[in-house]
Motif scaffolding. Sequence first.
Motif, PDB file in Angstrom:
ATOM      1  N   GLU A  43       0.600  -8.096  -5.570  1.00  0.00           N
ATOM      2  CA  GLU A  43       0.170  -7.064  -4.615  1.00  0.00           C
ATOM      3  C   GLU A  43       1.232  -6.014  -4.322  1.00  0.00           C
ATOM      4  O   GLU A  43       0.913  -4.838  -4.143  1.00  0.00           O
ATOM      5  CB  GLU A  43      -0.297  -7.709  -3.305  1.00  0.00           C
ATOM      6  CG  GLU A  43      -1.614  -8.455  -3.384  1.00  0.00           C
ATOM      7  CD  GLU A  43      -1.424  -9.936  -3.656  1.00  0.00           C
ATOM      8  OE1 GLU A  43      -0.280 -10.355  -3.940  1.00  0.00           O
ATOM      9  OE2 GLU A  43      -2.436 -10.678  -3.574  1.00  0.00           O
ATOM     10  N   THR A  47       0.354  -2.202  -5.148  1.00  0.00           N
ATOM     11  CA  THR A  47       0.419  -1.174  -4.106  1.00  0.00           C
ATOM     12  C   THR A  47       1.362  -0.052  -4.528  1.00  0.00           C
ATOM     13  O   THR A  47       1.091   1.132  -4.289  1.00  0.00           O
ATOM     14  CB  THR A  47       0.872  -1.791  -2.763  1.00  0.00           C
ATOM     15  OG1 THR A  47       0.000  -2.873  -2.436  1.00  0.00           O
ATOM     16  CG2 THR A  47       0.828  -0.772  -1.641  1.00  0.00           C
ATOM     17  N   ALA A 272       4.019   1.569  -1.694  1.00  0.00           N
ATOM     18  CA  ALA A 272       3.297   2.799  -2.062  1.00  0.00           C
ATOM     19  C   ALA A 272       4.222   4.008  -1.978  1.00  0.00           C
ATOM     20  O   ALA A 272       4.179   4.898  -2.835  1.00  0.00           O
ATOM     21  CB  ALA A 272       2.081   2.992  -1.158  1.00  0.00           C
ATOM     22  N   TYR A 317       0.031  -4.756   2.128  1.00  0.00           N
ATOM     23  CA  TYR A 317      -0.190  -4.451   0.716  1.00  0.00           C
ATOM     24  C   TYR A 317      -1.663  -4.660   0.333  1.00  0.00           C
ATOM     25  O   TYR A 317      -2.412  -5.343   1.027  1.00  0.00           O
ATOM     26  CB  TYR A 317       0.662  -5.343  -0.196  1.00  0.00           C
ATOM     27  CG  TYR A 317       2.126  -5.408   0.143  1.00  0.00           C
ATOM     28  CD1 TYR A 317       2.715  -4.525   1.056  1.00  0.00           C
ATOM     29  CD2 TYR A 317       2.937  -6.365  -0.442  1.00  0.00           C
ATOM     30  CE1 TYR A 317       4.059  -4.613   1.352  1.00  0.00           C
ATOM     31  CE2 TYR A 317       4.285  -6.459  -0.158  1.00  0.00           C
ATOM     32  CZ  TYR A 317       4.846  -5.574   0.753  1.00  0.00           C
ATOM     33  OH  TYR A 317       6.178  -5.683   1.054  1.00  0.00           O
ATOM     34  N   LYS A 318      -2.028  -4.064  -0.813  1.00  0.00           N
ATOM     35  CA  LYS A 318      -3.405  -4.144  -1.306  1.00  0.00           C
ATOM     36  C   LYS A 318      -3.427  -4.743  -2.708  1.00  0.00           C
ATOM     37  O   LYS A 318      -2.477  -4.598  -3.468  1.00  0.00           O
ATOM     38  CB  LYS A 318      -4.026  -2.747  -1.346  1.00  0.00           C
ATOM     39  CG  LYS A 318      -4.030  -2.039   0.001  1.00  0.00           C
ATOM     40  CD  LYS A 318      -4.500  -0.600  -0.149  1.00  0.00           C
ATOM     41  CE  LYS A 318      -4.461   0.150   1.169  1.00  0.00           C
ATOM     42  NZ  LYS A 318      -4.830   1.559   1.029  1.00  0.00           N
ATOM     43  N   CYS A 321      -6.212  -0.253  -5.716  1.00  0.00           N
ATOM     44  CA  CYS A 321      -6.324   1.054  -5.044  1.00  0.00           C
ATOM     45  C   CYS A 321      -7.732   1.237  -4.449  1.00  0.00           C
ATOM     46  O   CYS A 321      -8.714   0.799  -5.033  1.00  0.00           O
ATOM     47  CB  CYS A 321      -6.046   2.172  -6.019  1.00  0.00           C
ATOM     48  SG  CYS A 321      -4.440   2.014  -6.846  1.00  0.00           S
TER      49      CYS A 321
END
Length: 321
Positions: A43, A47, A272, A317-318, A321
């Motif tokens: 992650e 990100t 990011a 965090y991702k 996207c």
Amino acid sequence: MRKAMAALAAMLLITSCGSGGGDTGGGGDRIRVALVQGLAGEEFYETMACGARAKAKELGVDLDVQGPQKFDPTLQTPIVNSVVAGAPDALLIAPTDVKAMIAPLTQAKQQNIKIILVDTVVEDPTIGLSRISTDNLKGGAAAAEALSEQVGGKGKVLVISTDPGVSTVDARIKGFADEIKASHPGLTYVGVQYSHNDVGEASRIMNAALAKDADLAGVFATNLNSATGAGTALQQAGKLGKVKMVGFDAGPAQVKQLKDGVVQALIAQLPADIGAKGVEQAVAAVKGQEVTPSIPTDATIVTAANVDRPEVQKVLYKAGC
């Protein structure tokens, strides 16, 4: 004949006017940038890639993202070699070892590929026109501060990390140890042990630490797998929540650990931003503009008390996207 010559001239004029493509490198084509992550699918790096993709789109840059399946220089090196063979204008990379990645990156440098180091670095100071990462010394100090608060400022504390030779975690350990020595006299630092990024080994280390120091107050786990393994051992020993733990990073799995009480605080980076700044510096380097040699980014302490606040949600965090 004159008409044919005029038509040919008109065609050449149209072709030359239409050959641009947004931001350009020296050859007039779109700038091509490759991002080689430290670990594909993780992650933090996903990100980072999201931030890089958004900035690349904004600047009209072609961005390719790749990464190894493990944080391992033997897996990252062939990816770098393949990227170099494709001759991009710039390479953003999170090196997986401070020494082992010097040779492949030197080859990239010799091909006049502009190298920007993101997150991690190598020991050779001539590699990396810009180095962009979390201030990991500061992040380690924040972990010491958070753990001290959780244990009431006294007791024995341990660090469980991945492997020596990874610039980011080395700095976190140093920042943690220095902060304890300088500002937390009630804490006794019992040292660092390495899990090799293996959950089972982290669990074994935690069990051994509990047997050696029954009065252990807290642990700083420098990454997800270290925290997962340590948490399993604490749960099995009936010490979950009694021995306090601070983890690093704030992906979905780490946030779940926080909400489940496995860890009591997280140190969130800004991947990011690192990715976006990396693309900006790459474009500047390709265009011959000024490049910033070192760009530190911030870290945030995340706890169960603040995790749902909007300003904290922004730094989590991702997975994509």
